[in-house]
Design a protein around this motif. Structure first.
Motif, PDB file in Angstrom:
ATOM      1  N   VAL A 176      41.984  40.930  29.674  1.00 48.01           N
ATOM      2  CA  VAL A 176      41.868  39.619  30.335  1.00 48.01           C
ATOM      3  C   VAL A 176      40.482  39.579  30.975  1.00 48.01           C
ATOM      4  CG1 VAL A 176      42.789  38.056  32.070  1.00 48.01           C
ATOM      5  CG2 VAL A 176      44.343  39.538  30.790  1.00 48.01           C
ATOM      6  N   PRO A 177      39.498  39.001  30.298  1.00 43.37           N
ATOM      7  CA  PRO A 177      38.118  39.037  30.806  1.00 43.37           C
ATOM      8  C   PRO A 177      37.889  38.027  31.927  1.00 43.37           C
ATOM      9  CG  PRO A 177      38.208  37.876  28.707  1.00 43.37           C
ATOM     10  CD  PRO A 177      39.603  38.345  28.991  1.00 43.37           C
ATOM     11  N   TYR A 178      37.896  38.511  33.161  1.00 44.54           N
ATOM     12  CA  TYR A 178      37.699  37.619  34.298  1.00 44.54           C
ATOM     13  C   TYR A 178      36.305  36.995  34.297  1.00 44.54           C
ATOM     14  CZ  TYR A 178      42.057  39.474  36.181  1.00 44.54           C
ATOM     15  OH  TYR A 178      43.372  39.813  36.358  1.00 44.54           O
ATOM     16  N   CYS A 179      35.334  37.692  33.719  1.00 47.61           N
ATOM     17  CA  CYS A 179      33.988  37.107  33.617  1.00 47.61           C
ATOM     18  C   CYS A 179      34.043  35.795  32.851  1.00 47.61           C
ATOM     19  CB  CYS A 179      33.024  38.086  32.947  1.00 47.61           C
ATOM     20  SG  CYS A 179      33.517  38.573  31.273  1.00 47.61           S
ATOM     21  N   GLN A 180      34.804  35.794  31.771  1.00 42.81           N
ATOM     22  CA  GLN A 180      34.914  34.600  30.927  1.00 42.81           C
ATOM     23  C   GLN A 180      35.705  33.503  31.628  1.00 42.81           C
ATOM     24  OE1 GLN A 180      36.178  35.443  26.946  1.00 42.81           O
ATOM     25  NE2 GLN A 180      36.541  33.318  26.414  1.00 42.81           N
ATOM     26  N   SER A 181      36.798  33.872  32.279  1.00 43.26           N
ATOM     27  CA  SER A 181      37.636  32.859  32.920  1.00 43.26           C
ATOM     28  C   SER A 181      36.954  32.248  34.141  1.00 43.26           C
ATOM     29  CB  SER A 181      38.991  33.455  33.315  1.00 43.26           C
ATOM     30  OG  SER A 181      38.844  34.525  34.220  1.00 43.26           O
ATOM     31  N   HIS A 182      36.008  32.976  34.767  1.00 46.81           N
ATOM     32  CA  HIS A 182      35.294  32.435  35.919  1.00 46.81           C
ATOM     33  C   HIS A 182      33.969  31.782  35.546  1.00 46.81           C
ATOM     34  CE1 HIS A 182      38.235  34.787  38.226  1.00 46.81           C
ATOM     35  NE2 HIS A 182      37.938  33.989  39.220  1.00 46.81           N
ATOM     36  N   CYS A 183      33.662  31.743  34.267  1.00 45.52           N
ATOM     37  CA  CYS A 183      32.488  30.995  33.794  1.00 45.52           C
ATOM     38  C   CYS A 183      32.921  29.555  33.525  1.00 45.52           C
ATOM     39  CB  CYS A 183      31.949  31.617  32.507  1.00 45.52           C
ATOM     40  SG  CYS A 183      30.687  30.605  31.682  1.00 45.52           S
ATOM     41  N   PRO A 184      32.258  28.557  34.109  1.00 47.63           N
ATOM     42  CA  PRO A 184      32.651  27.162  33.858  1.00 47.63           C
ATOM     43  C   PRO A 184      32.713  26.804  32.370  1.00 47.63           C
ATOM     44  CG  PRO A 184      31.132  27.257  35.700  1.00 47.63           C
ATOM     45  CD  PRO A 184      31.179  28.643  35.119  1.00 47.63           C
ATOM     46  N   PRO A 201      32.538  38.960  26.613  1.00 49.50           N
ATOM     47  CA  PRO A 201      32.764  40.293  26.033  1.00 49.50           C
ATOM     48  C   PRO A 201      32.340  40.396  24.572  1.00 49.50           C
ATOM     49  CG  PRO A 201      34.670  39.581  27.318  1.00 49.50           C
ATOM     50  CD  PRO A 201      33.773  38.396  27.191  1.00 49.50           C
ATOM     51  N   ASP A 202      32.514  39.304  23.821  1.00 53.21           N
ATOM     52  CA  ASP A 202      32.152  39.341  22.398  1.00 53.21           C
ATOM     53  C   ASP A 202      30.650  39.473  22.205  1.00 53.21           C
ATOM     54  OD1 ASP A 202      34.779  39.159  21.747  1.00 53.21           O
ATOM     55  OD2 ASP A 202      34.741  37.055  21.149  1.00 53.21           O
ATOM     56  N   TRP A 203      29.867  38.647  22.965  1.00 53.63           N
ATOM     57  CA  TRP A 203      28.426  38.770  22.715  1.00 53.63           C
ATOM     58  C   TRP A 203      27.806  40.002  23.380  1.00 53.63           C
ATOM     59  CZ3 TRP A 203      26.010  38.069  27.346  1.00 53.63           C
ATOM     60  CH2 TRP A 203      26.344  37.006  28.191  1.00 53.63           C
ATOM     61  N   ARG A 241      28.216  34.830  41.961  1.00 55.64           N
ATOM     62  CA  ARG A 241      29.386  34.066  42.400  1.00 55.64           C
ATOM     63  C   ARG A 241      30.311  33.724  41.241  1.00 55.64           C
ATOM     64  NH1 ARG A 241      25.607  30.348  45.208  1.00 55.64           N
ATOM     65  NH2 ARG A 241      26.615  28.595  44.175  1.00 55.64           N
ATOM     66  N   LEU A 242      29.861  33.905  40.009  1.00 54.60           N
ATOM     67  CA  LEU A 242      30.646  33.494  38.837  1.00 54.60           C
ATOM     68  C   LEU A 242      31.040  34.711  37.999  1.00 54.60           C
ATOM     69  CD1 LEU A 242      28.589  30.292  37.941  1.00 54.60           C
ATOM     70  CD2 LEU A 242      30.763  30.394  39.150  1.00 54.60           C
ATOM     71  N   CYS A 243      30.406  34.880  36.845  1.00 52.05           N
ATOM     72  CA  CYS A 243      30.836  35.920  35.904  1.00 52.05           C
ATOM     73  C   CYS A 243      30.703  37.326  36.473  1.00 52.05           C
ATOM     74  CB  CYS A 243      30.071  35.785  34.590  1.00 52.05           C
ATOM     75  SG  CYS A 243      28.263  35.776  34.774  1.00 52.05           S
ATOM     76  N   GLU A 244      29.521  37.680  36.959  1.00 49.52           N
ATOM     77  CA  GLU A 244      29.301  39.047  37.443  1.00 49.52           C
ATOM     78  C   GLU A 244      30.109  39.332  38.705  1.00 49.52           C
ATOM     79  OE1 GLU A 244      25.150  39.973  37.783  1.00 49.52           O
ATOM     80  OE2 GLU A 244      24.687  39.272  35.758  1.00 49.52           O
ATOM     81  N   GLY A 245      30.284  38.324  39.529  1.00 51.55           N
ATOM     82  CA  GLY A 245      31.059  38.510  40.751  1.00 51.55           C
ATOM     83  C   GLY A 245      32.524  38.787  40.491  1.00 51.55           C
ATOM     84  N   ASN A 246      32.983  38.514  39.265  1.00 51.62           N
ATOM     85  CA  ASN A 246      34.383  38.743  38.919  1.00 51.62           C
ATOM     86  C   ASN A 246      34.549  39.797  37.832  1.00 51.62           C
ATOM     87  OD1 ASN A 246      36.033  36.514  40.436  1.00 51.62           O
ATOM     88  ND2 ASN A 246      34.174  35.509  39.708  1.00 51.62           N
ATOM     89  N   CYS A 247      33.493  40.553  37.582  1.00 44.59           N
ATOM     90  CA  CYS A 247      33.537  41.628  36.585  1.00 44.59           C
ATOM     91  C   CYS A 247      34.500  42.725  37.044  1.00 44.59           C
ATOM     92  CB  CYS A 247      32.132  42.183  36.386  1.00 44.59           C
ATOM     93  SG  CYS A 247      32.023  43.579  35.255  1.00 44.59           S
ATOM     94  N   THR A 262      28.636  45.772  38.454  1.00 46.87           N
ATOM     95  CA  THR A 262      28.903  44.793  37.407  1.00 46.87           C
ATOM     96  C   THR A 262      27.984  44.946  36.203  1.00 46.87           C
ATOM     97  OG1 THR A 262      29.001  42.418  36.941  1.00 46.87           O
ATOM     98  CG2 THR A 262      27.372  43.126  38.521  1.00 46.87           C
ATOM     99  N   VAL A 263      28.446  44.506  35.043  1.00 53.28           N
ATOM    100  CA  VAL A 263      27.579  44.384  33.872  1.00 53.28           C
ATOM    101  C   VAL A 263      26.527  43.323  34.173  1.00 53.28           C
ATOM    102  CG1 VAL A 263      27.502  43.784  31.418  1.00 53.28           C
ATOM    103  CG2 VAL A 263      29.476  45.017  32.331  1.00 53.28           C
ATOM    104  N   THR A 264      25.311  43.542  33.724  1.00 53.39           N
ATOM    105  CA  THR A 264      24.215  42.586  33.985  1.00 53.39           C
ATOM    106  C   THR A 264      24.300  41.435  32.978  1.00 53.39           C
ATOM    107  OG1 THR A 264      22.766  43.944  32.620  1.00 53.39           O
ATOM    108  CG2 THR A 264      22.683  44.312  34.997  1.00 53.39           C
ATOM    109  N   ILE A 265      25.323  40.623  33.138  1.00 51.38           N
ATOM    110  CA  ILE A 265      25.643  39.584  32.150  1.00 51.38           C
ATOM    111  C   ILE A 265      24.504  38.584  31.996  1.00 51.38           C
ATOM    112  CG2 ILE A 265      27.216  37.678  31.639  1.00 51.38           C
ATOM    113  CD1 ILE A 265      29.401  39.336  33.125  1.00 51.38           C
ATOM    114  N   GLY A 266      23.981  38.080  33.124  1.00 56.74           N
ATOM    115  CA  GLY A 266      22.933  37.063  33.055  1.00 56.74           C
ATOM    116  C   GLY A 266      21.685  37.567  32.361  1.00 56.74           C
ATOM    117  N   ALA A 267      21.265  38.779  32.669  1.00 49.72           N
ATOM    118  CA  ALA A 267      20.048  39.328  32.069  1.00 49.72           C
ATOM    119  C   ALA A 267      20.220  39.536  30.569  1.00 49.72           C
ATOM    120  CB  ALA A 267      19.680  40.645  32.750  1.00 49.72           C
ATOM    121  N   VAL A 268      21.406  39.973  30.138  1.00 52.41           N
ATOM    122  CA  VAL A 268      21.657  40.146  28.699  1.00 52.41           C
ATOM    123  C   VAL A 268      21.712  38.791  28.002  1.00 52.41           C
ATOM    124  CG1 VAL A 268      23.286  41.007  26.976  1.00 52.41           C
ATOM    125  CG2 VAL A 268      22.842  42.352  29.038  1.00 52.41           C
ATOM    126  N   GLU A 269      22.342  37.808  28.645  1.00 54.60           N
ATOM    127  CA  GLU A 269      22.411  36.453  28.080  1.00 54.60           C
ATOM    128  C   GLU A 269      21.001  35.900  27.844  1.00 54.60           C
ATOM    129  OE1 GLU A 269      24.971  32.442  29.029  1.00 54.60           O
ATOM    130  OE2 GLU A 269      23.999  33.428  30.720  1.00 54.60           O
TER     131      GLU A 269
END
Length: 472
Positions: free
Chosen positions: A48-56, A62-64, A98-104, A113-120
């Motif tokens: 259950v990827p909370y990063c994805q569910s907390h992204c608007p 997780p896939d990318w 406050r969004l994806c990384e904050g809920n990792c 947390t995974v550095t989601i924004g920097a990888v994106e």
């Protein structure tokens, strides 16, 4: 994947404060390929990827991350682009804390947390470099057209979705460049402007028409736009600044944040800006006070530092823990020389032009209706803060669109925002939709993108229905 136990979180290198505070280039470097793979491999691939569910946008994070870790970058880009019109922009300016990384999940377990924004950001910048981002070529063209009022993130996201469906799209905007606050509100040290302009160019190459320097209600009526198109999307954003009260609040030298940031961004485009040259919107050599605690206030204080202000102070009526702006931005501002005066608010202003702010000290009392502690004035604790430039960054409110545009029947809420149906953006007027801040109130770019995409799908359904009715 699942390397978070052995591999520590590592953000891209950040330029040192005493160098970065002298220019408007982005402060974070780009990941190298090896480092991007390494950091992406820290993802735990949650069931259950909370990063994805907390992204608007509910991005398939997780896939990318998996695709990046395994070297399948073009696939990572395709997955990222499928749900987000501007992933490289969100990677730069979203408040991931406050969004994806904050809920990792691994952040909650103490591994960082995974550095989601920097990888994106890395994924889509790489896609641009390799030519994977191409103009939109619809599978078929439609003879129906949509007019979009506002070239900010909500309007541009709607334009992208509609154009992919073959709809003819015209975007109207009051400014001389498209992009809205991404162009003129957000400083280059957070979002360099070529990143925005290449997206505008992509949409133009895809057949989207831009009508700029066009103020609806003055240069062109709303009824004229409505009469020209089969549907209309209102995406104007909110630009009316909340005002200050107190003696002397109308003095010269007290300016709006949006005016100040717009001038700075125009200057960085190479434009001639009289308000900067005459010093009225130039912080150089001045003691600057910024009033507010949101991301716009952070943009203002960091811009003033770069313009060569003698000192920069930020007044906020609550404490650091209750500040609405990104904590990461607060840290960056402090590193660059900004001083924060917590539990402080303006009581009045001295001089014409302004030469000081009367500051009243506050304490936090009982929680208000939102659950946040309400600031209370401490009697007898006032002091004078010298300032030659005061910037109001108290947030934005909607303009009175029905009055400005002379349109009857466009319903608004008690806050002045356009009343629109949840998810679709449908308004009280037939064939008229509204998205982004003009519906939500001042909010995040990522929410405007979501609204634009969702509303565009509703517009397509409406166009299909009107065509079916016409065919009967």
């Amino acid at each position: 994947m699942l390397k978070f136990v052995t591999v520590e979180r590592d953000m891209p290198e950040k330029r040192v404060p005493n160098l970065r505070n002298k220019d408007f280039h982005e402060i974070y470097a780009e990941y190298a390929d090896t480092k991007a793979k390494e950091q992406a491999s820290r993802c735990s691939q949650c069931g259950v990827p909370y990063c994805q569910s907390h992204c608007p946008l509910h991005n398939n994070i997780p896939d990318w991350l998996n695709m990046t870790a395994t070297g399948r970058l073009e696939e990572a880009y395709q997955i990222s682009q499928a749900t987000n019109t501007f992933p490289e922009i969100c990677g730069r300016i979203c408040p991931q804390d406050r969004l994806c990384e904050g809920n990792c999940v691994i952040e909650q377990s103490g591994h960082g947390t995974v550095t989601i924004g920097a990888v994106e950001k890395y994924i889509t910048d790489t896609a641009w470099e390799n030519g994977w981002v191409k103009p939109i070529i619809p599978s078929m063209e439609r003879d129906q057209s949509v007019g979009i009022i506002g070239a900010g993130p909500g309007g541009l996201a709607a334009a992208d979705v509609l154009r992919r469906a073959g709809v003819q799209v015209t975007v109207y905007d009051r400014y001389d460049r498209a992009g809205g606050l991404m162009t003129y509100g957000i400083p280059g040290f957070k979002l360099e402007k070529d990143v925005v302009m290449r997206r505008i160019d992509q949409l133009q190459q895809s057949g989207v028409e831009f009508v700029l320097n066009c103020t609806v209600g003055e240069d062109l009526s709303f009824d004229a736009i409505r009469g020209k198109h089969d549907a209309v999307v209102i995406a104007t954003g909110v630009y009316k600044t909340r005002d200050l009260e107190g003696p002397g609040s109308d003095a010269d030298g007290i300016v709006r944040a949006i005016d100040y940031l717009t001038v700075s961004n125009k200057l960085n485009f190479g434009d001639e800006v009289p308000e900067y040259e005459d010093g009225s919107l130039n912080a150089a050599g001045k003691r600057v006070v910024v009033i507010g605690g949101g991301d716009t206030a952070m943009d203002c204080v960091r811009t003033a530092i770069r313009q060569g202000a003698e000192s920069v102070k930020c007044l906020y009526r609550r404490d650091r823990a209750n500040m609405p702006g990104s904590q990461r931005e607060v840290q960056n501002a402090e590193e660059e020389g900004v001083v924060f005066e917590w539990l402080s608010a303006p009581k009045g202003f001295m001089g014409t032009p302004v030469d000081g702010v009367v500051v009243q000290k506050m304490r936090l009392g009982a929680p208000d209706a939102s659950g946040r502690q309400s600031p209370e004035i401490i009697d007898g604790a006032d002091y004078l803060e010298p300032a030659e430039l005061v910037i109001k960054a108290l947030g934005f409110e909607p303009e009175d669109l029905p009055k400005l545009w002379g349109v009857d029947g466009l319903e608004v809420t008690r806050w002045g925002t356009v009343r629109a149906e949840f998810t679709s953006g449908k308004t009280s007027l037939e064939g008229v939709y509204a998205v982004g801040d003009i519906v939500r109130g001042a909010s995040l770019v990522v929410w405007a993108i979501k609204d634009g995409r969702d509303s565009a799908e509703a517009v397509l359904e409406y166009l299909n229905e009107t065509r079916a009715v016409a065919a009967e």
